[in-house]
Design a protein around this motif. Structure first.
Motif, mmCIF file in Angstrom:
data_model
loop_
_atom_site.group_PDB
_atom_site.id
_atom_site.type_symbol
_atom_site.label_atom_id
_atom_site.label_comp_id
_atom_site.label_asym_id
_atom_site.label_seq_id
_atom_site.Cartn_x
_atom_site.Cartn_y
_atom_site.Cartn_z
ATOM 1 N N PRO A 37 -4.444 0.591 4.238
ATOM 2 C CA PRO A 37 -3.117 0.157 3.794
ATOM 3 C C PRO A 37 -2.637 -1.080 4.554
ATOM 4 C CG PRO A 37 -3.150 2.531 4.116
ATOM 5 C CD PRO A 37 -4.442 1.997 4.667
ATOM 6 N N ARG A 38 -2.081 -2.027 3.806
ATOM 7 C CA ARG A 38 -1.596 -3.278 4.393
ATOM 8 C C ARG A 38 -0.197 -3.593 3.871
ATOM 9 N NH1 ARG A 38 -4.543 -5.417 8.621
ATOM 10 N NH2 ARG A 38 -6.739 -5.005 8.251
ATOM 11 N N THR A 39 0.576 -4.258 4.706
ATOM 12 C CA THR A 39 1.961 -4.584 4.375
ATOM 13 C C THR A 39 2.068 -5.913 3.633
ATOM 14 O OG1 THR A 39 2.317 -5.773 6.439
ATOM 15 C CG2 THR A 39 2.772 -3.381 6.453
ATOM 16 N N TRP A 42 1.477 -8.829 6.001
ATOM 17 C CA TRP A 42 0.056 -9.120 6.171
ATOM 18 C C TRP A 42 -0.475 -9.912 4.976
ATOM 19 C CZ3 TRP A 42 -4.168 -7.760 3.186
ATOM 20 C CH2 TRP A 42 -5.423 -8.016 3.751
ATOM 21 N N ARG A 71 1.353 3.701 -1.818
ATOM 22 C CA ARG A 71 1.999 3.130 -0.641
ATOM 23 C C ARG A 71 2.403 4.233 0.322
ATOM 24 N NH1 ARG A 71 7.607 1.037 -3.485
ATOM 25 N NH2 ARG A 71 8.564 3.084 -3.691
ATOM 26 N N ALA A 79 3.218 0.049 3.389
ATOM 27 C CA ALA A 79 1.859 -0.501 3.401
ATOM 28 C C ALA A 79 1.195 -0.004 2.127
ATOM 29 C CB ALA A 79 1.096 -0.047 4.636
#
Length: 141
Positions: A37-39, A42, A71, A79
């Motif tokens: 998971p990435r925001t 990012w 998410r 994320a």
């Protein structure tokens, strides 16, 4: 990872506009390679090109609403992680088109008749494998 995209200069040095869906595709590609998971922060950093944070949040929220991302809460933001790979997304699009047509058999017949010999053989193999698995009572194809 370095910036995925370092700005796109158009006429007179202005940043060129992306085509419809292009930014969504870029965000998905980033998330597929990230593997976790990435925001939006990012993703904004990876995309580069002066994209506003709100633009990236909007894109990721739309992908979530479309059922393409999941998410998790990270502090006060989210994320995101893809729910399916590229092949899964393409298959989903194909199903959506098919579901909109009143004569599904005609659409499928037209689709199959336009396949290359190699694609037709692949489709036959996949259908045989799924049929064999169903006959055995397997859940996997």
């Amino acid at each position: 990872m370095a910036n995925h995209r370092s700005g796109r200069s158009g006429v007179h040095g202005r940043v060129a506009r992306r085509g419809p869906g292009e930014l969504e595709g870029e965000v998905l590609a980033l998330l597929w390679t990230a593997g976790e998971p990435r925001t939006a922060t990012w993703a904004q950093e990876q995309l580069g090109g002066g994209l506003a944070y709100s633009t990236v949040v909007t894109i990721m929220s739309r992908l979530y609403e479309k059922g393409l991302l999941t998410r998790v809460r990270v502090g006060r933001s989210y994320a995101y992680l893809p729910l399916m790979d590229e092949a899964g997304i393409a298959a989903r699009r194909m199903r959506q088109v098919l579901e909109q047509e009143p004569d599904r058999a005609a659409v499928l017949a037209s689709f199959v008749s336009d396949l290359s010999d190699e694609d037709e053989q692949t489709l036959r193999h996949l259908l045989e494998r799924i049929t064999s698995a169903a006959d055995r009572g397997d859940d996997e194809g």
